[in-house]
Design a protein around this motif. Sequence first.
Motif, PDB file in Angstrom:
ATOM      1  N   SER A  43      -7.682   0.783   2.141  1.00 23.54           N
ATOM      2  CA  SER A  43      -6.990   0.815   0.853  1.00 23.54           C
ATOM      3  C   SER A  43      -5.495   0.689   1.094  1.00 23.54           C
ATOM      4  O   SER A  43      -4.949   1.312   2.015  1.00 23.54           O
ATOM      5  CB  SER A  43      -7.304   2.124   0.125  1.00 23.54           C
ATOM      6  N   SER A  80      -9.522  -6.222   3.585  1.00 22.14           N
ATOM      7  CA  SER A  80     -10.365  -5.565   2.582  1.00 22.14           C
ATOM      8  C   SER A  80     -11.667  -6.345   2.505  1.00 22.14           C
ATOM      9  O   SER A  80     -11.957  -7.187   3.364  1.00 22.14           O
ATOM     10  CB  SER A  80      -9.668  -5.544   1.220  1.00 22.14           C
ATOM     11  N   HIS A 134      -8.158  -1.231  -8.185  1.00 22.83           N
ATOM     12  CA  HIS A 134      -8.363  -0.849  -6.785  1.00 22.83           C
ATOM     13  C   HIS A 134      -8.155   0.651  -6.568  1.00 22.83           C
ATOM     14  O   HIS A 134      -8.764   1.241  -5.671  1.00 22.83           O
ATOM     15  CB  HIS A 134      -7.417  -1.629  -5.876  1.00 22.83           C
ATOM     16  N   THR A 153     -13.516   0.547  -3.522  1.00 19.42           N
ATOM     17  CA  THR A 153     -12.238   0.109  -4.101  1.00 19.42           C
ATOM     18  C   THR A 153     -12.174  -1.412  -4.237  1.00 19.42           C
ATOM     19  O   THR A 153     -11.099  -1.977  -4.395  1.00 19.42           O
ATOM     20  CB  THR A 153     -11.057   0.577  -3.230  1.00 19.42           C
TER      21      THR A 153
END
Length: 392
Positions: free
Chosen positions: A129, A152, A291, A337
């Motif tokens: 994150s 990610s 997110h 996320t």
Amino acid sequence: MLLTIIVLDSVGAGALPDAAKFGDAGAHTINHTLAAAPVLLPNLARLGLSRVPTVQTSPETIPAGDVHGAYGRMCEVSPGKDTSTGHWEFMGVQLQHPFQVFPDGFPPAVMDRFDAATGRGHLCNKPYSGTDVIRDYGEEHLRTGFPIVYTSADSVFQIAAHEDVVPLETLYEWCQAAREILQGEYAVARVIARPFRGEYPFERANEHRRDFSLVPPHNVLDALREKGRAVVGIGKIPDIYAHRGFTEEIHTDNNADGLQKTLARMKQAAAEGEDGLIFTNLVDFDAKYGHRRDPQGYSDALAAFDAALPDLLAAVPEDGALLVISDHGNDPTWHGTDHTREYGLLLAYRPGLKEAVDLGERATFADVGATAAAALGADWNGPGESFWPDLT
């Protein structure tokens, strides 16, 4: 003729039929956000949001009633749920294969070259994150000066650095070096500069973010420019298309700034009788709230856009049109996320519309580009079916 397209980044309209392949069966950004943090969206409802299939209406959120726009939803045929995939498909580029992802971090063949380019080592190099990575590695970065590299579930190579340690221009140079490395078998959709500032746990300097994208193939933006039309990219839009096809680029700091600059540019174009496209991305829905799994922040951002909508509609010239669309979902109530695989939202307005228009379920995001080409008289024989006749 002036066409304005505003992308509500990540405001998905429900899980696509293949969402289970992405772990997203049951996701619904609009419904779940408003259920968790109700806000009233009367202007979006009247534009057509209240008629979009699966979108739940309620007197407290999206009231049912008269509609003065056109409405529908769009399927994404490209295999992905990221920004580049969605935006490229908008303008007629349908991917056959997804952009590459690196769930275990980037291999030595990439990182050794990157370290040589920066003259330093690196930190992290794994999925993370963005908020957490600067909290967990920020102090070590301050001690060493090593950039924080992370990725990610999207096809991204992100570089975080403190603005007091690495000047912005240096960070952008490192991103450009990474962009040149990440080609061929290691190609990712975007290299992203992620500067941060302040003291622990630090703050992301989102207004200085910059994306370095792969160059897309020939698309509707090129066709519009070749026809002599103005093509104005606002926000991160030019970055997503590697600055290809634009006649003007306008940087924005956040949604409010993006709305203000879009409205000003619409008024200028209308006053000058300019023919062309204004293409805006409002990224805060995704970057700041989706997110970070913040339904209240997401709802507040929707309410702010809803409040701005009447001024945008009033600025559409008599022969012009406004499209409000989305590129994927990012359900802030969902697990993890990551983005969610969802229908794209489709709302449209023309001053001459006499009644509500059901645009149906569009087979591809590329219908947006085909419509832009038809409205502005550009030559386009690629993917997508124009819904411009439905608006005229």
